[in-house]
Each structure stands twice: as C-alpha cells, then as structure tokens.
Design a protein around this motif. Structure first.
Motif, short mmCIF file in Angstrom:
data_model
loop_
_atom_site.label_atom_id
_atom_site.label_comp_id
_atom_site.label_asym_id
_atom_site.label_seq_id
_atom_site.Cartn_x
_atom_site.Cartn_y
_atom_site.Cartn_z
N PRO A 114 3.22 -5.47 9.94
CA PRO A 114 4.22 -4.78 10.62
C PRO A 114 3.87 -3.92 11.89
N LEU A 115 4.83 -3.67 12.47
CA LEU A 115 4.37 -2.81 13.85
C LEU A 115 4.03 -1.39 13.26
N PRO A 116 2.88 -1.10 13.82
CA PRO A 116 2.19 0.13 13.51
C PRO A 116 2.77 1.29 14.01
N LYS A 117 2.60 2.62 13.70
CA LYS A 117 2.86 3.87 14.35
C LYS A 117 1.65 4.29 15.00
N ILE A 118 1.92 5.05 16.04
CA ILE A 118 0.68 5.63 16.85
C ILE A 118 0.40 7.14 16.46
N PHE A 119 -0.68 7.24 16.03
CA PHE A 119 -0.93 8.61 15.44
C PHE A 119 -1.80 9.18 16.48
N GLU A 120 -1.56 10.65 16.58
CA GLU A 120 -2.53 11.37 17.78
C GLU A 120 -2.90 12.42 17.18
N LYS A 160 4.76 4.08 2.88
CA LYS A 160 4.62 2.77 2.12
C LYS A 160 4.61 1.66 3.28
N VAL A 161 3.59 0.67 3.08
CA VAL A 161 3.58 -0.60 3.96
C VAL A 161 3.53 -1.54 3.10
N LEU A 162 3.89 -2.71 3.52
CA LEU A 162 4.21 -4.24 2.87
C LEU A 162 3.60 -5.02 3.80
N PHE A 163 2.64 -5.69 3.56
CA PHE A 163 1.94 -6.70 4.33
C PHE A 163 2.10 -8.07 3.80
N PRO A 164 3.33 -8.90 4.28
CA PRO A 164 3.78 -10.12 3.94
C PRO A 164 3.12 -11.42 4.11
N PHE A 165 2.99 -12.10 3.18
CA PHE A 165 2.50 -13.46 3.61
C PHE A 165 2.98 -14.36 2.56
N GLN A 166 2.71 -15.64 2.62
CA GLN A 166 3.33 -16.86 1.77
C GLN A 166 2.35 -17.55 1.26
N ILE A 167 2.54 -17.89 -0.28
CA ILE A 167 1.68 -18.73 -1.15
C ILE A 167 2.27 -19.96 -1.02
N LYS A 222 12.41 -6.86 3.00
CA LYS A 222 13.43 -7.08 4.23
C LYS A 222 13.05 -5.95 5.26
N ASN A 223 12.77 -4.83 5.22
CA ASN A 223 12.17 -4.10 6.00
C ASN A 223 10.88 -4.50 6.67
N ALA A 224 9.86 -5.01 5.76
CA ALA A 224 8.57 -5.43 6.57
C ALA A 224 8.96 -6.52 7.56
N LEU A 225 9.88 -7.65 7.00
CA LEU A 225 9.83 -8.61 7.92
C LEU A 225 10.50 -8.20 8.98
N ASN A 226 11.44 -7.35 8.96
CA ASN A 226 12.27 -6.82 10.13
C ASN A 226 11.29 -6.10 11.26
N GLN A 227 10.08 -5.69 10.88
CA GLN A 227 8.95 -4.89 11.70
C GLN A 227 7.98 -5.85 12.06
N VAL A 283 0.85 -1.17 -0.05
CA VAL A 283 0.00 0.04 -0.06
C VAL A 283 0.92 1.22 -0.12
N SER A 284 0.78 2.02 -1.03
CA SER A 284 1.48 3.41 -0.94
C SER A 284 0.50 4.59 -0.74
N LEU A 285 1.00 5.43 0.12
CA LEU A 285 0.11 6.69 0.42
C LEU A 285 0.76 7.78 -0.02
N GLU A 286 -0.08 8.85 -0.11
CA GLU A 286 0.33 10.27 -0.70
C GLU A 286 0.89 10.90 0.92
N LYS A 287 1.75 11.87 0.85
CA LYS A 287 2.33 12.30 2.04
C LYS A 287 1.24 12.86 3.07
N ASP A 288 1.31 12.50 4.26
CA ASP A 288 0.61 12.75 5.42
C ASP A 288 -0.81 12.13 5.61
#
Length: 275
Positions: free
Chosen positions: A87-93, A105-112, A166-171, A49-54
């Motif tokens: 992945p670990l979420p961010k806390i928004f206030e 950008k956030v990647l939600f990994p899985f395996q087929i 790599k980054n997603a799996l580390n999170q 998932v790719s998101l625009e700024k903010d």
C-alpha cells in the motif's frame, strides 16, 4: 543513506543483537478474505501488521532510517503466490530526515493460486517477516506466522477483515495509464515534466515521487513542483552520497487531487527512462 540513517541503523543493529525478536508493540497475522470452496481457484490473503500508538514499520524502501520490511513465504509444492502488494506509504519526518512506512494497521495483500488438481484437503502457509519498528527508539520485529487453510470449507471473512482488504486494495499504486513523464538530468537533480490527456493537472494539490531504491535520490518530506503551460515540473534532488546514476527512474508518484468529494490521494507506479 544519510549519516543520520547510518547512525540510526548502527544503533538499531546493536539493539537488535541485544534483544529478543518478540515485542508487544507490534503483532502480525495471516488473514484471508471470503473463499468459496466449490468455485474459487485462488485465495485472497494478506499479512496484517498491527502496531501500538505512535509506532511505525517500514516500506520496501525505508528512507533515511530503519530497514525495509521483507517477507519469506513457505507453501506446499504446486501452490503459487502472486506478487505481494505494498500500500501507499506515509512519509515520516524526524529532524529534517524522511522515512517511508506505516502506522496503526497495515495489510499487505497477495493471492494464493491453487493447484489445478487438488490433492490436499487443507494446506499450511508460513511467513517469516523481518523488519524494524520505531517510535522514540527502534526495536527489531522479526516474527513467523502460520496458518492451516481448509480447502473443503467455505470461508466467510468478518466485516472488519473485508474492510481491511477493501482499504488496502484502494491504497495499492495503480499502473500508470494516466500521465506522461519526460525525465531529464540537470546538475544535481532530475527534472520531471508531467503531462496528461486524462487528468486535469490544475486539480493536483501536491505531487511527490518516492523511489523504490534507496541511496539515489534525496528522501524528503516535500519536493518542488510548479505548473508550466500544460505540464507540471517536478524537481527530484539526488542524494548527496548518490550511489549511482540510474538509467530508469522507478518508484511511485503520489498525487493529491481535488474532487467534488474532497482531496483524493492516488499513487501511480512509474518507470521512466532518464534522458
């Protein structure tokens, strides 16, 4: 959920009913890591998932506002999926209220998992994503993405995609083999007593619990904790509209730990009996 969350959800629902599901502020895609058509029996995949700024999208527990993101998969018979990872979420206030999610950008990994006997040269995969994206306003983000994967060809992913995996799996929160937790109910809160034979608790800079289920505990930007002899005492307040008293406390414990390389963020999955 707080009054604010209910109010925002109503507003978002009205907005959702009035708008189409398309949006330029976010996009989704199915991506694949490298695959050896001769030797590999599973495919590392993910929903990107790719998101625009903010703009941000929500975690499995959205917190005080928004709605949880959900996925619905469609695969041919005999193709199986492992559990999708969050992945670990961010806390928004916002004005004292907290929600959990992702930006940029956030990647939600899985395996087929491929069938033992391959009768297909290729296969389709389709995913329906339902969520909400928010900035100053909220918009529905309901979309369907699909791909056809060629099983007869070796797939080499790009450097960017490799880095995203790599980054997603580390999170991804780890299974908890490092800390011991005793949880007791005290008045309007739960007190977690955290000990460890494998971690130096004095190097923990911050600690925060995020529940999997909404409506039980107060969603907050910070939680009170202190060191007590050889343990850390963490206070988790109940929601003022608490839906139930849980038998198990389930969620992730976010830690910021000092190391020679700087401050490291880690998350542990926990499931603790409430005493």
């Amino acid at each position: 959920m707080k009054h604010f969350g209910i109010f925002l959800l109503v507003i978002c629902t009205v907005y959702l009913q009035a708008q189409s599901n398309s949006t330029v502020e976010a996009s989704a895609d199915i991506v694949f890591d490298s695959f050896d058509s001769v030797n590999d029996t599973l495919i590392n995949a993910g929903i990107l998932v790719s998101l625009e700024k903010d703009w941000h999208i929500y975690w499995r527990n959205s917190g005080d506002s928004g709605i949880p993101t959900s996925f619905e998969f469609d695969l041919p018979e005999n193709f199986r999926l492992t559990e999708l990872k969050w992945p670990l979420p961010k806390i928004f206030e916002f004005e004292g209220y907290a929600s959990y999610g992702y930006e940029n950008k956030v990647l939600f990994p899985f395996q087929i998992i491929l069938p033992t006997e391959r009768t297909l040269n290729s296969f389709p995969i389709r995913v329906k994503l339902k969520s909400l994206i928010c900035k100053d306003v909220c918009k529905p983000f309901n979309t369907e993405v699909s791909k056809v994967f060629d099983l007869n060809s070796t797939h080499q992913s790009s450097t960017e995609i490799k880095e995203l995996f790599k980054n997603a799996l580390n999170q991804i929160p780890e299974k908890n083999f490092f800390i011991e937790i005793d949880a007791k109910e005290i008045a309007d809160k739960v007190l977690m007593s955290i000990t460890s034979q494998r971690l130096n608790l004095k190097k923990i800079k911050s600690i925060h619990f995020i529940p999997y289920e909404n409506g039980i505990f107060r969603n907050s930007l910070s939680q009170n904790f202190k060191w007590n002899d050889e343990s850390i005492q963490l206070e988790i307040e109940y929601d003022q509209f608490k839906t139930k008293t849980p038998d198990l406390i389930e969620g992730i414990l976010l830690l910021e730990i000092s190391s020679e390389e700087g401050v490291k963020k880690v998350g542990y999955e926990i499931s603790v009996k409430l005493n």
